[in-house]
Scaffold this motif. Structure first.
Motif, PDB file in Angstrom:
ATOM      1  N   PHE A  77      12.737  20.334  53.085  1.00 13.31           N
ATOM      2  CA  PHE A  77      13.880  21.224  52.840  1.00 13.31           C
ATOM      3  C   PHE A  77      15.168  20.764  53.510  1.00 13.31           C
ATOM      4  N   ASP A  78      15.129  19.529  54.035  1.00 14.01           N
ATOM      5  CA  ASP A  78      16.303  19.068  54.776  1.00 14.01           C
ATOM      6  C   ASP A  78      17.568  19.117  53.933  1.00 14.01           C
ATOM      7  N   SER A  79      17.424  18.825  52.625  1.00 14.67           N
ATOM      8  CA  SER A  79      18.638  18.758  51.801  1.00 14.67           C
ATOM      9  C   SER A  79      18.835  20.034  50.969  1.00 14.67           C
ATOM     10  N   LEU A  80      17.994  21.043  51.193  1.00 15.07           N
ATOM     11  CA  LEU A  80      18.132  22.264  50.380  1.00 15.07           C
ATOM     12  C   LEU A  80      19.387  23.040  50.781  1.00 15.07           C
ATOM     13  N   ASP A  81      20.212  23.333  49.802  1.00 21.71           N
ATOM     14  CA  ASP A  81      21.388  24.169  50.016  1.00 21.71           C
ATOM     15  C   ASP A  81      20.945  25.624  49.826  1.00 21.71           C
ATOM     16  N   PRO A  82      20.994  26.444  50.889  1.00 15.73           N
ATOM     17  CA  PRO A  82      20.537  27.835  50.748  1.00 15.73           C
ATOM     18  C   PRO A  82      21.327  28.610  49.700  1.00 15.73           C
ATOM     19  N   GLU A  83      22.511  28.092  49.374  1.00 14.34           N
ATOM     20  CA  GLU A  83      23.369  28.763  48.390  1.00 14.34           C
ATOM     21  C   GLU A  83      23.191  28.193  46.982  1.00 14.34           C
ATOM     22  N   PHE A  84      22.206  27.302  46.799  1.00 13.49           N
ATOM     23  CA  PHE A  84      22.080  26.612  45.507  1.00 13.49           C
ATOM     24  C   PHE A  84      22.021  27.606  44.341  1.00 13.49           C
ATOM     25  N   PHE A  85      21.125  28.574  44.431  1.00 18.10           N
ATOM     26  CA  PHE A  85      20.930  29.482  43.282  1.00 18.10           C
ATOM     27  C   PHE A  85      22.092  30.472  43.139  1.00 18.10           C
ATOM     28  N   VAL A  86      22.792  30.742  44.246  1.00 25.40           N
ATOM     29  CA  VAL A  86      23.985  31.591  44.169  1.00 25.40           C
ATOM     30  C   VAL A  86      25.084  30.841  43.416  1.00 25.40           C
ATOM     31  N   LYS A  87      25.255  29.573  43.784  1.00 27.27           N
ATOM     32  CA  LYS A  87      26.274  28.758  43.094  1.00 27.27           C
ATOM     33  C   LYS A  87      25.935  28.624  41.615  1.00 27.27           C
ATOM     34  N   ALA A  88      24.649  28.436  41.327  1.00 27.32           N
ATOM     35  CA  ALA A  88      24.232  28.304  39.915  1.00 27.32           C
ATOM     36  C   ALA A  88      24.511  29.604  39.163  1.00 27.32           C
ATOM     37  N   ALA A  89      24.202  30.732  39.788  1.00 26.36           N
ATOM     38  CA  ALA A  89      24.441  32.030  39.121  1.00 26.36           C
ATOM     39  C   ALA A  89      25.929  32.211  38.833  1.00 26.36           C
ATOM     40  N   ASP A  90      26.758  31.885  39.821  1.00 22.98           N
ATOM     41  CA  ASP A  90      28.215  32.030  39.633  1.00 22.98           C
ATOM     42  C   ASP A  90      28.721  31.116  38.513  1.00 22.98           C
ATOM     43  N   ALA A  91      28.275  29.852  38.558  1.00 25.72           N
ATOM     44  CA  ALA A  91      28.749  28.888  37.550  1.00 25.72           C
ATOM     45  C   ALA A  91      28.285  29.309  36.157  1.00 25.72           C
ATOM     46  N   LEU A  92      27.046  29.764  36.065  1.00 22.68           N
ATOM     47  CA  LEU A  92      26.519  30.148  34.746  1.00 22.68           C
ATOM     48  C   LEU A  92      27.200  31.412  34.222  1.00 22.68           C
ATOM     49  N   LEU A  93      27.281  32.449  35.052  1.00 21.51           N
ATOM     50  CA  LEU A  93      27.895  33.693  34.565  1.00 21.51           C
ATOM     51  C   LEU A  93      29.354  33.466  34.178  1.00 21.51           C
ATOM     52  N   LEU A 125      13.808  32.096  49.787  1.00 26.25           N
ATOM     53  CA  LEU A 125      14.999  32.870  50.163  1.00 26.25           C
ATOM     54  C   LEU A 125      16.202  32.451  49.308  1.00 26.25           C
ATOM     55  N   ALA A 126      16.345  31.150  49.101  1.00 29.21           N
ATOM     56  CA  ALA A 126      17.456  30.656  48.282  1.00 29.21           C
ATOM     57  C   ALA A 126      17.330  31.176  46.849  1.00 29.21           C
ATOM     58  N   HIS A 127      16.122  31.167  46.334  1.00 29.24           N
ATOM     59  CA  HIS A 127      15.878  31.649  44.971  1.00 29.24           C
ATOM     60  C   HIS A 127      16.198  33.136  44.869  1.00 29.24           C
ATOM     61  N   ALA A 128      15.727  33.912  45.859  1.00 30.17           N
ATOM     62  CA  ALA A 128      15.977  35.365  45.859  1.00 30.17           C
ATOM     63  C   ALA A 128      17.471  35.657  45.922  1.00 30.17           C
ATOM     64  N   ALA A 129      18.214  34.827  46.644  1.00 29.21           N
ATOM     65  CA  ALA A 129      19.666  35.033  46.742  1.00 29.21           C
ATOM     66  C   ALA A 129      20.323  34.871  45.363  1.00 29.21           C
ATOM     67  N   GLY A 130      19.779  33.983  44.549  1.00 32.04           N
ATOM     68  CA  GLY A 130      20.315  33.808  43.188  1.00 32.04           C
ATOM     69  C   GLY A 130      20.116  35.058  42.348  1.00 32.04           C
ATOM     70  N   LEU A 131      18.954  35.681  42.473  1.00 31.02           N
ATOM     71  CA  LEU A 131      18.701  36.931  41.733  1.00 31.02           C
ATOM     72  C   LEU A 131      19.654  38.028  42.223  1.00 31.02           C
ATOM     73  N   ARG A 132      19.822  38.092  43.550  1.00 30.48           N
ATOM     74  CA  ARG A 132      20.752  39.095  44.102  1.00 30.48           C
ATOM     75  C   ARG A 132      22.139  38.916  43.516  1.00 30.48           C
ATOM     76  N   ARG A 133      22.546  37.653  43.366  1.00 26.51           N
ATOM     77  CA  ARG A 133      23.885  37.365  42.842  1.00 26.51           C
ATOM     78  C   ARG A 133      24.025  37.860  41.397  1.00 26.51           C
ATOM     79  N   LEU A 134      22.988  37.648  40.602  1.00 26.06           N
ATOM     80  CA  LEU A 134      23.035  38.135  39.211  1.00 26.06           C
ATOM     81  C   LEU A 134      23.182  39.665  39.215  1.00 26.06           C
TER      82      LEU A 134
END
Ligand code: NAP
Length: 237
Positions: A83-99, A143-152
């Motif tokens: 997980f060294d390179s995992l961005d905790p905001e990855f799924f949040v950024k994806a949700a924002d970009a997609l929406l 946690l990163a994945h759950a943050a993406g759902l929260r963002r949606l």
């Protein structure tokens, strides 16, 4: 129907969704980060496009003219990766970009693939909060994945162009999501709860559910589980 744009089209879920879409006669734009590594660049009805799902400009550039989008991207393919390179905001950024990108282009439907770890277990906790049920070392990804759902969900609550304009659904497979298991054409939809421990799903049947929710949407701005409770050996055709 206008085409379907699939983010993460080179991955396990993305390939299955692309195959199912083609099987049903849909045109597919397969979005990958490196088209040179995409396994089937010349597949009939499939156009390959370069794009990073966390980049709003890249998303906006590829989504126009499609009827629906699929989010099948994962920055993490297995524990060996670490997980060294995992961005905790990855799924949040994806949700924002997609929406943002989909709303701007007038694409009204988004089907995202979820993660079982943030479904709710029998004791009322998220599966990832039970160390006996979920390995602690994979928790950063969950946690990163759950943050993406929260963002949606937040976008829906906020309203505005992105929140109101894009009808999203997150379909969440069970822990046993089987690569190479057959397409049965059958699946069950649950709610927020994790299905029983014997639940399983093939990637092919996950793709069937994704395409059904694109062709005939029944679930709106919500997250549900999708699973097949028969054993893989009992699969029909
Ligand atoms: N049981 C479960 O709940 C379960 C099990 C597995 C997966 N899942 C979920 O299902 C979804 C898809 O997983 P998968 O198994 O298909 O994963 P996968 O096989 O690892 O594929 C993920 C794809 O995402 C692409 N990707 C990574 N970062 C990207 C970025 N920034 N922009 C665009 N594409 C990017 C990768 O492309 P590159 O080739 O460019 O690296 C790869 O093709 C994920 O949400 C995952 O968490 C759930």
């Amino acid at each position: 129907m206008a085409g379907i744009v699939v983010f993460g089209a080179g991955g396990r879920a993305g390939r299955a969704v692309t195959d199912e879409a083609r099987r049903r006669g849909h045109r597919v734009t397969a979005v990958v980060r490196d088209p040179g590594r995409y396994p089937e660049p010349g597949a009939d009805g499939v156009t390959v496009a370069r794009g990073d799902v966390t980049d709003p400009g890249a998303v906006a550039e590829v989504v126009g003219g499609h009827a629906a989008a699929v989010h099948a991207v994962s920055p993490f393919s297995g524990p060996e990766q670490g997980f060294d390179s995992l961005d905790p905001e990855f799924f949040v950024k994806a949700a924002d970009a997609l929406l943002g990108g989909l709303a701007g282009a007038g694409v009204g439907r988004l089907v995202a693939v979820g993660l079982f770890a943030h479904l709710v277990g029998a004791d009322g906790r998220a599966v990832m909060d039970d160390p006996a049920a979920f390995p602690a070392e994979i928790r950063p990804f969950a946690l990163a994945h759950a943050a993406g759902l929260r963002r949606l969900r937040e976008a829906t609550e906020r309203g505005g162009e992105a929140g109101a304009g894009v009808d999203w659904v997150m379909l969440t497979p069970p822990a046993r999501l089987e690569v190479g298991a057959p397409r049965t054409g059958r699946y069950r939809l649950g709610g927020e709860r994790a299905p029983d421990a014997d639940a399983w799903l093939s990637y092919a049947d996950l793709a069937v559910a994704v395409l059904d929710e694109i062709e005939t949407p029944t679930l709106h701005r919500t997250r549900v589980s999708v699973f097949n409770s028969a054993g893989p050996g009992d699969a029909g055709s």
